[in-house]
Design an enzyme around this catalytic site. Structure first.
Site, short mmCIF file in Angstrom:
data_model
loop_
_atom_site.label_atom_id
_atom_site.label_comp_id
_atom_site.label_asym_id
_atom_site.label_seq_id
_atom_site.Cartn_x
_atom_site.Cartn_y
_atom_site.Cartn_z
N TYR A 1 -55.38 29.39 43.52
CA TYR A 1 -54.69 30.09 42.79
C TYR A 1 -55.20 31.47 42.17
CZ TYR A 1 -51.33 26.15 42.50
OH TYR A 1 -50.47 25.06 42.38
N LYS B 1 -67.58 1.03 24.52
CA LYS B 1 -66.44 1.90 23.92
C LYS B 1 -66.07 2.86 24.99
CE LYS B 1 -69.36 5.14 21.33
NZ LYS B 1 -69.87 5.99 20.26
#
Length: 820
Positions: free
Chosen positions: A715, A491
């Site tokens: 940043y 999965k």
């Protein structure tokens, strides 16, 4: 070389039970790898988990008629045309046959052992000696108790030199390999850590490996490896043999005067018989340099001068001992196995291509096969037979020799004299929705074709080691009783690793079930050719019709979902559709509880619309020792509840509760099946180093720059240079799965042996790292996680679990699969 079955029976001291004395050319030990039933002898070898006898029926239906067995099948009457060779031990019989076959040939045989470098040395010797010798060698790294006899079986009169690897992992294994290889010349490369857990110390490992040279005439090694040198010099038998050594420190047959690195090449100055010379190799790492010097010393032992092969040393190939599987243009799958091209490796590659069931069409792009010692007519007749046997749809031949024999191939085909001619003539629209194998000799530069056909993505990739998946699967198999089934969880893109690529490997290695979270995952696997049972763990009513269409089996966890699924089955006019009943034994998530059991039994017993394939539950804390009492209570509770249901059902039902941690820590809880999830992908609950690393997230340094003291980086100016700093920019960011919490020194990346801290905030598409005083340059490889920095270590830094790290890797990060 062809043997009669009666002759083989005589060699291996077998009891012959059959009617017809067939001819045998091919040996088979794995029913999945059958090339041709004609002239094939199958050895039904028994291992810890697998028994070859189980596959006799399957092989008989495919046309195989000759079998070496330890017991005659009880249903022998089902095989009226079969010949059985009855022996006490089929593996020993295989080894005995190979040892006998070896005695038919008098040309030199080189046996290579050591902890590392065996395959590279073998392949480089093959490269150097092309044109001088006709060489038969181990395919890939066939060096085990099974691989060695299969390698030696390849010997025939068309060759005049054999090179075989011998690898051992346990004491008392080498003596058996020595009897099979019977090397005239022996090379031991080094002694290192691999398989050290099975030996008390390096001395005992060295003694075991040196048994390969018991009857050799010549031994080659580095006198600088002190353990090896001491063991050989002090052994009364080995010390009497003709010895050829190399050394950087003392006198030797080959004296290494100096090594210098320049422009990604190494200049090796050597002294041989009082004469100095220089040989260049296109590698700079220590291991490659040592391997190349081993090759030089072997040449000296064979009475050849390394100086005569200078040009060959300068073109030593990078031995990519693996097949890479990548996403290609127009939804193609590319298998790149272009590091060499010969019949043996072609057979292995074609077998791998045949497993790519996600595509109906299979294409092979094949270059001339060089230096086989066979005529072109004989060689390409064999190649055409292989292509036909593996049901290849199209062949594209590149090279003058294969083009001359194009008439041998009776399928869709095209031929070109050179790689350049193919690229010039070919439009990318030519290929679509197919699996393409690239198999080319080094001279044909198939890397250009690979670049042409690959889907272009950015430079951050997730490498998936398919061998590691199999190794981890086998580790967990070793913990199980032979009859215990395995359900493998795939999965969430196989925990971030991929879809059909992983499922295909698991299907090939005969797991019993696959588990997915949602129906669309199961549908994608079915479309990719996965045929084994698939359980949907979170079924939704809107997908029930889809599940019936693609034969997906639902988890049933409530009366509501049970009634709705039964209604869908009834409308489809289906009976006894397989379902899997989920019990809640303490997880307090999905599942029926104790108070539901009576009603559940009534519902299951009164309907023939569904059939219970399994009953299962989920352990809440099997990986945490402080909760072991709770786990044991869960196991006991599950046993009680599931038994109540099983007693009321008149057919066998599988029970399962153990996950990866449960397999390792609670062997008593195996029941009929286990569910293998995170352990398959390299994460162990026991903390032991028994599992192989499956996933490695990689990127590349794209720029190096100097940042003056007091400047800021990234940043929000969060990164500050407290001194003059050198930084590297790496194109991996939080959109790729690099968690932003690792910014500003909390996390690090691994580059060229250095663990370098992330500086400033991680950006969406890139990050910056401090490489001050590190010898790092643009183009250098970067490891985000892998062997060098494990996923578990990264998860600990982030106070999360490895599952989250794996499943956070973005879909824009290209998955590259490889198999050795």
């Amino acid at each position: 070389m062809i043997y009669s079955v009666s002759k083989i029976s005589e060699i291996i001291n077998a009891q012959f039970i059959g009617k017809e004395d067939c001819e045998i050319e091919y040996l088979l030990i794995d029913s999945r790898n059958i090339i041709s039933s004609f002239r094939t002898l199958f050895f039904a070898i028994r291992g810890d988990r697998n028994d070859g006898h189980k596959f006799i029926d399957e092989l008989y239906k495919k046309g195989v008629r000759c079998f070496v067995v330890e017991e005659i099948p009880q249903n022998k009457l089902n095989f009226p045309e079969a010949n059985f060779l009855l022996v006490k031990n089929t593996l020993q019989a295989l080894q005995k046959l190979a040892a006998s076959h070896r005695k038919n040939f008098t040309y030199p045989v080189l046996g290579i052992t050591g902890s590392n470098g065996k395959t590279i040395i073998k392949e480089w010797l093959f490269h150097i000696l092309q044109g001088e010798k006709q060489v038969v060698r181990s395919p890939k790294s066939y060096n085990s108790q099974v691989g060695v006899p299969l390698s030696v079986w390849l010997m025939n009169e068309s060759y005049n030199l054999a090179i075989f690897e011998a690898g051992i992992s346990l004491p008392n294994e080498m003596e058996k390999l020595e009897q099979i290889i019977q090397p005239n010349i022996g090379l031991i490369s080094n002694i290192g850590d691999p398989h050290q857990e099975n030996f008390k110390d390096f001395n005992l490992k060295a003694e075991e490996k040196l048994k390969l040279f018991k009857n050799s005439e010549i031994i080659v090694y580095s006198a600088d490896h002190e353990i090896i040198d001491e063991k050989i010099r002090s052994d009364k038998d080995l010390s009497k043999k003709k010895i050829f050594t190399w050394s950087e420190k003392s006198n030797a047959d080959l004296q290494i005067i100096s090594k210098s690195v320049e422009n990604k090449k190494t200049r090796i100055k050597i002294k041989l018989k009082n004469s100095n010379s220089e040989i260049n190799i296109p590698f700079t790492d220590k291991a490659s340099i040592e391997d190349a010097i081993h090759v030089m010393t072997v040449l000296i032992a064979m009475d050849l001068n390394p100086e005569d092969f200078r040009a060959k040393f300068e073109t030593l190939p990078s031995v990519a001992m693996r097949m890479e599987l990548k996403k290609g243009i127009n939804n193609c799958t590319i298998i790149n196995d272009g590091y060499n091209s010969d019949l043996n490796s072609l057979t292995i590659a074609l077998n791998y291509l045949s497993q790519q069931n996600q595509h109906n069409k299979k294409t092979v792009i094949l270059s001339d096969i060089l230096q086989t010692g066979k005529s072109g007519n004989e060689l390409y007749t064999e190649v055409a037979e292989l292509i036909s046997k593996f049901k290849i749809d199209q062949i594209i031949g590149i090279g003058e020799s294969i083009s001359e024999h194009s008439d041998k191939f009776k399928i869709e085909k095209a031929f070109y004299p050179t790689t350049e001619a193919f690229l010039k003539d070919t439009d990318k629209k030519r290929f679509s929705e197919e699996a393409i194998l690239l198999k080319g000799a080094r001279d044909f530069l198939f890397e250009k074709i690979s670049a042409f056909l690959e889907e272009k993505t950015h430079r951050t990739i997730l490498e998936i080691n398919l061998n590691a998946i199999v190794q981890n699967l086998n580790y967990f198999k070793s913990k199980l009783k032979p009859e215990t089934k395995i359900m493998a969880m795939v999965k969430a893109l196989s925990y971030g690793s991929g879809t059909y690529e992983i499922a295909g490997v698991l299907q090939y290695n005969r797991v019993d079930y696959l588990g997915v979270a949602f129906a669309d995952e199961g549908v994608a696997l079915r479309k990719a050719g996965i045929v084994i049972p698939i359980i949907v763990m979170n079924p939704e009513q809107s997908t029930f019709d889809l599940m019936l269409e693609y034969k997906l089996e639902p988890e049933i966890y409530s009366f509501n979902i049970l009634q709705k699924f039964k209604s869908t089955v009834e409308k489809a006019n289906i009976k006894k559709y397989p379902v899997h009943i989920k019990l809640d034994t303490g997880m307090n998530r999905l599942g029926f509880v104790k108070e539901d059991i009576g009603k559940l039994i009534s519902e299951l017993s009164s309907s023939d619309l569904i059939k219970v394939s399994s009953i299962f539950s989920h352990l809440a804390a099997s990986d945490i020792s402080s909760h072991d009492k709770y786990t044991l209570d869960q196991i006991s509770y599950f046993d009680e509840l599931s038994n109540r249901i099983v007693k009321e059902i008149d057919y066998p039902v599988i029970r399962h509760i153990s996950n990866s941690a449960g397999i390792e820590r609670f062997p008593e809880a195996q029941f009929d099946m286990v569910r293998l999830g995170i352990g398959l992908y390299g994460i162990s609950a026991s903390g032991k180093d028994k599992l192989a690393t499956v996933s490695t997230m990689k990127s590349t340094v794209i720029q190096v720059k100097q940042v003056p003291k007091d400047e800021t980086i990234g940043y929000n100016r969060k990164g500050k240079a407290t001194k003059d700093m050198t930084i590297a920019i790496v194109p991996v960011g939080y959109a790729d799965g690099l968690n932003r919490k690792l910014s500003n020194g909390k996390g690090s990346l691994f580059i060229k042996g250095f663990l370098v801290p992330i500086v400033g905030n991680i950006c969406m598409d890139m990050c910056m790292v401090d490489i001050t005083d590190c010898n790092i340059h643009e183009g250098d490889e970067v490891i985000v996680f892998g062997k060098e920095q494990s996923v578990t270590e990264l998860a600990d830094l982030l106070e999360t679990i490895p599952y989250e790290i794996f499943t956070s890797v973005s879909s824009r990060v290209k998955r590259v699969y490889f198999q050795e």
